[in-house]
Design an enzyme around this catalytic site. Sequence first.
Site: not given
Ligand code: PBG
Length: 327
Positions: A197, A218, A249, A275
């Site tokens: 990720k 992060r 991801k 997203s």
């Molecule tokens: C964090 C989390 C994130 C997404 C899902 N769970 C990323 C984040 O905020 O760093 C992103 C999913 C998306 O962008 O569709 N637990």
Amino acid sequence: MTFPQRRPRRLRTTPAMRRLVREVRPQPAQLVLPLFVREGLTGSRPIESLPGVSQHGLDSLPAVIDEAATAGIGGVMLFAIPDVRDATGTQACARDGILNLAIDVAAKAADGRLVVMADLCLDEFTDHGHCGVLADDGTVDNDATLEIYGQMALAQARAGAHVLGLSGMMDGQVSAVRAVLDDEGFTDTSLLAYSAKYASAAYGPFRDAVESQLVGDRKTYQMDPANRREGLVEASLDETEGADFLMVKPALPYLDVLADVAAASAVPVAAYHVSGEYSQIEATAERGWIERRAAHLEAVTSMVRAGADIVMTYAAVEAAQWLKENS
Ligand code: PBG
């Protein structure tokens, strides 16, 4: 005049021929729909930066699950937004915390027709918005976070989640959660590890969707976009720790990593079309610059071609319909 020795175009001459020789055929059953449940909300509320996607109240969740099951998709992944956040994300572990209530509602509505997955991470529940708890110096405390993940996992398993999505990128999170679940008899609760990720620019709309409180980034726990090999390190650790699924991801900017992980993994591999990737399609389609349906289907096809067994996409329900029409 010399002629081509081979004419690959022969296999592209008609729709029937193209259909015959197609290498990958994504199926609705491979698709997973992320869902947002907002505490205190009645009905649903559109998310501006994720066109076509809404936050749902507990009351409107069963209808959404029913629609997803009817479309024939493979599962849903639940995220929840609590009313109250604090330093340690207390609501994540509370029996009546919004995510745990949503799991219960979703599992009952699904009634075995699709797999109910839940996000196992603290970022929606902490007031600072990080995926873990903070040490005195303000850094994210890996091992203290693992303790809480274990309790959160128990709450989710008790609520009826079939798969827990470990998205926090803490070291050792899979083995820590597995040990707690097994100790309490939840040996059938599966773990989907967000293995590779990346600290991506493509999470913006998601952070709107979960009303993120994050200040900063992060980058001390999510991966550097420059690192391909490290994706394999993360994936093999998660597999060794007992992950039942691995995930890469975001998806399209990381198809190299996805292909690597899929080739090396003995367990099913998922890709998350996140997203920002989704909204890029929506926004350009809205301007008439690309064709929405074709762009989403191309994205799904590309993930499967690169090796994904499972595809998470906000377009899952529509894509299932399109795939059926195209098959
Ligand atoms: C964090 C989390 C994130 C997404 C899902 N769970 C990323 C984040 O905020 O760093 C992103 C999913 C998306 O962008 O569709 N637990």
